[in-house]
Design a protein around this motif. Structure first.
Motif, short mmCIF file in Angstrom:
data_model
loop_
_atom_site.label_atom_id
_atom_site.label_comp_id
_atom_site.label_asym_id
_atom_site.label_seq_id
_atom_site.Cartn_x
_atom_site.Cartn_y
_atom_site.Cartn_z
N SER A 2 30.30 66.25 -24.54
CA SER A 2 30.23 65.44 -23.32
C SER A 2 29.75 64.03 -23.65
O SER A 2 29.15 63.77 -24.69
CB SER A 2 29.28 66.09 -22.31
N ASP A 3 30.05 63.11 -22.74
CA ASP A 3 29.71 61.70 -22.97
C ASP A 3 28.20 61.50 -23.05
O ASP A 3 27.72 60.68 -23.86
CB ASP A 3 30.29 60.84 -21.85
N SER A 4 27.45 62.20 -22.20
CA SER A 4 26.00 62.01 -22.20
C SER A 4 25.39 62.44 -23.53
O SER A 4 24.51 61.75 -24.07
CB SER A 4 25.37 62.81 -21.06
N GLU A 5 25.88 63.57 -24.06
CA GLU A 5 25.34 64.02 -25.35
C GLU A 5 25.74 63.07 -26.47
O GLU A 5 24.96 62.81 -27.39
CB GLU A 5 25.85 65.44 -25.66
N ARG A 6 26.95 62.55 -26.40
CA ARG A 6 27.35 61.57 -27.42
C ARG A 6 26.47 60.32 -27.36
O ARG A 6 26.09 59.77 -28.40
CB ARG A 6 28.82 61.19 -27.20
N LEU A 7 26.17 59.88 -26.14
CA LEU A 7 25.30 58.71 -26.01
C LEU A 7 23.91 59.00 -26.56
O LEU A 7 23.29 58.14 -27.19
CB LEU A 7 25.21 58.30 -24.54
N LYS A 8 23.42 60.24 -26.31
CA LYS A 8 22.11 60.60 -26.85
C LYS A 8 22.12 60.56 -28.38
O LYS A 8 21.20 60.03 -29.01
CB LYS A 8 21.71 61.99 -26.36
N ARG A 9 23.16 61.18 -28.96
CA ARG A 9 23.23 61.16 -30.43
C ARG A 9 23.36 59.74 -30.97
O ARG A 9 22.75 59.39 -31.98
CB ARG A 9 24.41 62.02 -30.88
N VAL A 39 21.01 54.98 -33.57
CA VAL A 39 20.60 53.58 -33.50
C VAL A 39 19.11 53.43 -33.75
O VAL A 39 18.67 52.51 -34.46
CB VAL A 39 21.00 52.99 -32.12
N ASP A 40 18.31 54.35 -33.17
CA ASP A 40 16.88 54.31 -33.43
C ASP A 40 16.59 54.50 -34.91
O ASP A 40 15.70 53.84 -35.48
CB ASP A 40 16.18 55.41 -32.62
N GLY A 41 17.32 55.40 -35.55
CA GLY A 41 17.14 55.60 -36.99
C GLY A 41 17.49 54.36 -37.80
O GLY A 41 16.78 54.00 -38.75
N VAL A 42 18.59 53.72 -37.39
CA VAL A 42 18.98 52.49 -38.09
C VAL A 42 17.92 51.41 -37.91
O VAL A 42 17.56 50.69 -38.87
CB VAL A 42 20.35 52.01 -37.57
N MET A 43 17.41 51.27 -36.67
CA MET A 43 16.36 50.28 -36.43
C MET A 43 15.11 50.58 -37.24
O MET A 43 14.45 49.67 -37.76
CB MET A 43 16.03 50.25 -34.95
N LYS A 44 14.80 51.86 -37.37
CA LYS A 44 13.63 52.24 -38.15
C LYS A 44 13.83 51.88 -39.62
O LYS A 44 12.92 51.34 -40.28
CB LYS A 44 13.39 53.74 -38.00
N HIS A 45 15.04 52.14 -40.13
CA HIS A 45 15.33 51.78 -41.53
C HIS A 45 15.30 50.27 -41.72
O HIS A 45 14.83 49.77 -42.77
CB HIS A 45 16.69 52.33 -41.94
N LEU A 46 15.80 49.53 -40.72
CA LEU A 46 15.74 48.06 -40.83
C LEU A 46 14.30 47.58 -40.87
O LEU A 46 13.95 46.66 -41.64
CB LEU A 46 16.48 47.43 -39.64
N THR A 47 13.45 48.20 -40.03
CA THR A 47 12.03 47.82 -40.05
C THR A 47 11.40 48.13 -41.40
O THR A 47 10.64 47.31 -41.95
CB THR A 47 11.29 48.59 -38.94
N GLU A 48 11.75 49.30 -41.95
CA GLU A 48 11.21 49.65 -43.27
C GLU A 48 11.74 48.71 -44.35
O GLU A 48 10.99 48.30 -45.25
CB GLU A 48 11.59 51.10 -43.61
N SER A 49 13.02 48.34 -44.27
CA SER A 49 13.58 47.42 -45.26
C SER A 49 12.91 46.05 -45.16
O SER A 49 12.70 45.36 -46.16
CB SER A 49 15.09 47.30 -45.08
#
Length: 1261
Positions: free
Chosen positions: A1185-1192, A1197-1207
């Motif tokens: 479903s679209d909602s679950e895709r948006l959640k994933r 995106v949160d993981g990418v932002m976290k990696h960017l902060t770590e980098s």
């Protein structure tokens, strides 16, 4: 200091409220004290005008000023020695003028007040919810400017995390510094949160009494309810109380204008709260976690922090917030690698800090606190804190951001609890308990249940109870998946404790209490005793009956909700399974529960089903759905949940809860429908067995019975259920048999031996009975769960030949070979039974005979209704009487001699059916008419009653034709429209009454005869609707040939009165208006209502018809083959077989198949597999479903932002490393150059040359 006077702050509340509040809290001044300075110690900097307590000389009492001797020898003022306690004069409720409608609580108390007393006051009397977490914000006071990122940490981190956990936040509670930030954040989050939020943040202010501005407004020796508190300027920081706090504890040490007087009491309160339990009524598995958060701070707070750390209190330091927080983060970060070695000056063997460590600490003290005079004390305090650094967590909020602050809090508390935990305890227990308390299953999954930790049952037991009671289904699922054995966990005693935790005010709580009162009221009396302790115990039992709830009360509630389809629950655990009388069971249970109750130690027989019932009764949808997934018999369990919720919704008063129950009931019905669809697609024969399988878990009921009791129309409309019903309806005949063939064979029975009617072949019957070889390659003997009861000739065969109370196919189910069954009957007998014992044949016979009965009834009424005896009645009337007598016998047999329920349940079920009520009315009217027609005086009345009774018997035909596929839905639509007719008749009656009375009064000035009044007030206006308007009578302009008179005497004797002429114009106007309203407005309203009802019901009429069809099929399946009046022969046959020959009935268990052993296990396994396949398909649909895709996508995106902060952090570190390397390189170059220029020694080789780290392409070439 003179604080005994002052202006009363009471006002704003009513006299009743004030009186009640004063009565409730009048004990406070007797226990809680304030402090007043009693010794004037001169402050040398004020030229004798001020005392060291901060108060002016004039504000002190004469006793304090007269103690010259004490003043002469004292150099430092101390609260314990130089102040005295008096009853507090400031307590109650606080209203901020112009700021908030909500009242806050406040209390002035001495610094040495016991914290237990204060905590009890706040939770029990002020009504503050017990916290799951306490965060004490230390520092950041005064006029210090709070940094922007600290504000964000408080708003987005601290308060948001506290709201998700249900926390108390402790600050000074003043409109300055960090206290003001916390108050504003709590206000904003409370505004954004829903009003029904369970986890409400409580902001608690603990401030020095002498520092609060306008404190005289709070003084009232009798208490203030409320006290009006005025704040002049709310935009600037000040020491006024903040209106965003729920409560204030104003700690009094006798000083005025001095900070720090509340520090000791606040530390004691934090320590006391840390030893209280969390959860509902203290039912949690851990003590309330308390965390101190240091923001900025002054050097004087080192002592408070040191004392707190020695009691193992965890601290969170916000590095970068300034002051003491920066100092401690610097010390802990840069000295963490320094060793603790024994000092050279310490010869007693105690480990102490090295001299080098002391020097480093002293250096940092001078750096951060250059103006502090007593630096040596600060160094010692810092070293003491450093030794307890395991309880300190440093948070770099400026870099990490406030989003994961709740995880930071959890890890800080867990880190401290690991060092406090005993050797035997698991080091992760505290972290698990905190995660459960805060309902943070994400943290539990990522940190605790990632596969690295092997959890034991003992570790999960308490947390499981906490999760169940406090409705945390995700944790229940997590524990079940990670080593918790539900068989070991759920005993009958623990199940009872779960029911005792039911919240007050719910329907379940009220039902349990009602059952408990019945047991306590009807129990055998306890032997009387004069011992007062026994009386007190008895009173306590009556006062708190919830603690005595047992499985017997639970069984009573379930019997109320499902007793019409299920046998009593938990009777086997209580040893009551052999008792049928409710009163005897009550006495036996009361006797058992006064004993040792050994059953409470036993394992629950069906744990998942028991937990499912417990969750459904509390309307916990998510929890109940998980238990449904884990329990067996998924179709029947879902229907049972639907049944319980629909019955509870009828008892629920609150509309919102009622709607929620109905929604959850429909959801469970949908689950039952969908899972059965999966089963039906997989194997038709097994799915039929599933519908009629008798369940040991659900009180011996079946899916069909439970679905009928739950009013599960959607489930009954399923093609699989209808296919089973059709197969039962037609018996051994094929379902496509035409009706004319049945009628022809009915009147000429010899045709059943021809090929006019097609019967299913014996091979097909055996295939259905024995079951086809399944996909696993199992043969006929192993595939036993396809057995069904569709061969009704064989049912009769078993019924005639077996002597034991076995259900059909018992021999086959138990695995006895087919050759051991009774021998086959001859073809003539078997084909005869196949035709005449099919329910459709019985139905056809009853329909034909019922038409003959109506014809006979009509003939008697119209042609052959003789006078009373001796001339009458005639022979046809006697036949009619006998016919009705056989109908009454059949009604009695169906009501009292069919099924296994108690007589009370049978009568209740009988009256639940509308058509049974119709039968009862018809039979009652017939008996009344029969009795009356036998006497001369009541002969005519009896004939009238019989005429009306004939109408009732004729209306009964509607129920017979409900089986028809086209007529059945239309009959349902007509039934729904009848409700619209009643509403229409109500409106019509009101208008008809209004017009009829006015019309009669205007036409005739005097007409005392009741019959004419009734006809002209009600009957004549009703005929107006259909166009029958007597214009000559109503319009005086028309000639009227009726003889009339104005003589009152003649009118009273019965003559027709003359019409009134002068008001006739109004009669005509009223007639026009009446016809306009009735013929146009009301009739069209009725048509619109009919149209709306038709549109609504037409879409679902097929579902309704299929649902009602079940009742008719059950009725005719259980009926004898002969119809009234010949049914009396069947009744005599049944009486001989049941009473004289003692042959047990097979049809008493209609639609019931009992499976045991391997067959039952295989069927349950197959059903479980189909349920899992269904849930897997549902999960796939949900994930796509679209909602679950948006959640994933959001998580990624949160993981990418976290990696960017770590980098980014790595980039800063690499830059710092490059700078260090550049410095080292320059230093080495300088050393090399210096050595090369010197002539002290000759190096054996030249210095190395610099090589390229990355050779160019030309070099490579």
């Amino acid at each position: 200091m003179r604080d005994t006077g002052g202006e009363g702050g009471g006002g704003g509340g009513g006299e009743d409220k004030i009186g009640k509040s004063e009565k409730d809290q009048s004990w406070i001044p007797k226990i809680i004290k304030k402090r007043v300075c009693t010794t004037f110690v001169e402050d040398s900097f004020s030229n004798g005008a001020l005392c060291q307590c901060g108060g002016a000389r004039d504000a002190h009492a004469s006793v304090a000023l007269g103690d010259y001797f004490s003043t002469a020898i004292v150099n430092h003022w101390d609260s314990a020695q130089h102040s005295s306690e008096y009853p507090t004069d400031a307590f109650g409720e606080l209203q901020f003028a112009g700021a908030s409608k909500r009242h806050s609580y406040f209390l002035r108390l001495s610094w040495d007040t016991p914290p237990s007393m204060v905590y009890t006051l706040m939770t029990a009397h002020w009504g503050l919810p017990a916290p799951n977490l306490v965060v004490s914000v230390v520092g950041g006071e005064g006029r210090t400017k709070v940094k922007t990122w600290v504000r964000e940490v408080v708003r987005q981190g601290l308060v948001k995390a506290s709201q998700s956990t249900g926390a108390w936040i402790l600050t000074a509670g003043l409109r300055e510094g960090i206290g003001r930030c916390v108050g504003e954040a709590v206000r904003d989050h409370a505004t954004a949160a829903s009003s029904v939020s369970l986890n409400k943040v409580v902001a608690l202010g603990i401030a020095p009494w002498g520092l609060v501005h306008n404190r005289q407004q709070l003084v009232n020796p009798q208490g203030s309810f409320p006290a009006k508190y005025y704040v002049q300027n709310t935009s600037r920081d000040s020491c006024c109380l903040d209106n965003n706090y729920q409560a204030f504890l104003l700690v009094d040490d006798g000083s005025v204008g001095r900070r720090g007087g509340e520090t000791g009491f606040r530390a004691k309160l934090e320590d006391y709260i840390s030893h209280q339990r969390t959860g509902i009524w203290g039912s949690g598995s851990i003590d309330i976690p308390v965390l101190c958060m240091l923001v900025s701070g002054e050097a004087s707070m080192l002592e408070r922090m040191d004392l707190s750390l020695k009691t193992s209190m965890p601290w969170l330091v916000l590095a970068g917030s300034g002051g003491l927080a920066d100092f401690l983060s610097d010390v802990l970060e840069n000295l963490s690698s320094a060793p603790l070695v024994q000092s050279s000056s310490e010869g007693d063997g105690e480990a102490g800090p090295s001299v080098d460590l002391k020097d480093k600490v002293a250096e940092r003290v001078k750096k951060h606190f250059p103006s502090e005079a007593e630096s040596d004390k600060l160094v010692e305090r810092t070293l003491s804190i450093y030794q307890n650094r395991d309880f300190i967590t440093v948070y770099y909020g400026e870099q990490e951001g406030p989003n994961d602050f709740d995880t930071v809090l959890l890890k800080a508390l867990v880190g401290a609890s690991k060092h406090r935990a005993s050797v035997d305890a698991s080091p992760y227990n505290e972290e698990l308990k905190l995660a459960v308390t805060w309902n943070r299953v994400d943290i539990a999954k990522s940190e605790l249940f990632n596969g690295d930790i092997q959890w034991r049952y003992e570790d999960l037991e308490d947390s499981m109870t906490d999760a169940l009671i406090n409705d945390k289904p995700q944790f229940v699922r997590l524990f079940t998946e990670n080593g918790l054995n539900i068989l070991d966990y759920l005993t009958y005693g623990r199940l009872e404790s779960l029911y005792r935790s039911v919240a007050d005010g719910t329907v379940l709580y009220q039902l349990l209490q009602r059952r408990l009162v019945e047991r306590l009221g009807t129990a055998a009396p306890v032997p009387t005793s004069s011992n007062p302790q026994d009386k007190v115990a008895a009173e306590n039992m009556q006062r708190g009956p919830v603690t005595e709830i047992s499985l017997f009360e639970v069984s009573g509630v379930l019997e109320l909700l499902m007793g019409d389809v299920c046998q009593p629950f938990y009777y086997d655990a209580l040893g009551l399974e052999q008792i049928s009388s409710k009163r005897r069971a009550l006495r036996r249970a009361s006797k058992l529960l006064r004993g040792d109750c050994l059953y409470r130690e036993r394992r629950c027989l069906f744990p998942w089903a028991s937990l499912f019932i417990w969750a459904v009764l509390q309307n916990r949808s998510e929890m109940a759905t998980f238990f449904w997934e884990m329990a067996g018999e998924s179709v029947l369990s879902a229907l049972s949940g639907c049944k319980m919720l629909r019955e509870l919704s009828k008892l629920e008063v609150e509309t919102e809860t009622k709607l929620s129950m109905k929604e959850h009931a429909q959801r469970f019905e949908n689950l039952a429908h969908d899972v059965f669809s999966s089963c039906y697609r997989s194997n038709e024969s097994r799915s039929f067995t599933l519908l009629i399988r008798k369940s040991p878990v659900w009180g011996g009921t079946t899916c069909l019975q439970m679905g009928m009791g739950a009013d599960a129309r959607l489930f009954f409309s399923h093609d699989g259920v209808q296919s089973l019903l059709s197969q039962i309806w037609w018996g051994d005949m094929k379902r496509n048999t035409e009706v004319w063939k049945l009628l022809l064979t009915f009147f000429c029975p010899v045709l059943c031996y021809t090929n006019l009617i097609s019967f299913r072949k014996q091979e097909d019957l055996q295939q259905e009975e024995e079951g086809k070889p399944n996909e696993d390659g199992l043969g006929r003997e192993d595939s036993l769960y396809g057995t069904t009861v569709f061969s009704f000739s064989d049912i009769k065969h078993i019924e005639a030949d077996t002597q034991g109370p076995n259900t059909p196919r018992t021999a086959t189910i138990k695995g006895i070979p087919h050759s051991h069954r009774p021998p086959k009957r001859p073809f003539i007998v078997s084909r005869w039974r196949q035709f005449w014992f099919a329910p459709v044949t019985a139905f056809l016979g009853n329909v034909l005979m019922y038409f003959l009965f109506l014809l006979l009834f009509a003939y008697v009424l119209l042609v052959d209704f003789k006078p009373p005896p001796p001339p009458g009645p005639a022979i046809p009337e006697y036949v009619l009487y006998f016919w009705v007598f056989t109908i009454v016998c059949e009604e009695i047999r169906e009501t009292f001699f069919l099924g296994t329920k108690t007589w009370r349940q049978r009568i209740r079920l009988y009256f639940q059916d509308v058509w049974n009520k119709c039968d009862l009315i018809a039979i009652t009217l017939f008996i009344i008419g029969l009795i009356c027609r036998m006497f001369e005086l009541s002969y005519e009345f009896g004939r009238e009653v019989l005429c009306v009774d004939y109408m009732v018997f004729t209306i009964r035909l509607i129920h017979i034709f409900a089986i028809h596929k086209q007529l059945g839905p239309k009959i349902i639509i007509v039934g729904k429209m009848m409700k619209d007719v009643f509403f229409f008749l109500f409106f019509l009656g009101v208008w008809l009454m209004a017009y009829g009375v006015a019309n009669q009064a205007l036409l005739y000035s005097y007409d005392p005869r009741p019959d004419r009044i009734f006809r002209r007030v009600f009957y004549r206006p009703y005929l107006h609707i259909f166009g029958q308007i007597p214009v000559e009578e109503m319009d005086v302009g028309k000639p009227w040939d009726m003889a009339c008179t104005d003589n009152v005497t003649l009118i009273e004797s019965g003559e027709e009165p003359c019409r009134v002429l002068y008001s006739n114009w109004l009669v005509v106007i009223l007639l026009v208006v009446y016809l306009l309203v009735t013929n146009i407005l009301l009739i069209n309203l009725l048509i619109a209502m009919f149209s709306n009802t038709f549109a609504e019901v037409q879409a679902n009429s097929d579902i309704y018809w299929k649902f009602q069809r079940y009742n008719l099929i059950v009725q005719y399946h259980s009926r004898p083959s002969l119809a009234p009046p010949f049914i009396i022969l069947s009744h005599i046959n049944l009486f001989i077989k049941r009473t004289i020959r003692k042959v047990p009935s097979i049809k008493i268990h209609h639609f019931v198949l009992q499976l045991r052993g391997k067959a039952a296990n295989r069927l349950m396994t197959w059903e479980t597999i189909q349920k899992e396949d269904f849930l897997t398909a549902q999960n796939k649909i949900q994930k796509s479903s679209d909602s679950e895709r948006l959640k994933r996508m959001s998580v990624k995106v949160d993981g990418v932002m976290k990696h960017l902060t770590e980098s980014r952090d790595f980039d800063h570190r690499l830059r710092a490393l490059e700078n260090e390397m550049e410095y080292c390189s320059n230093a080495l170059s300088w050393i090399v150059d210096t050595l090369a220029q010197g002539s002290a020694f000759k190096p054996p080789r030249p210095p190395p040359t610099l090589r390229d780290a990355f050779p160019s392409s030309s070099h490579c070439a």
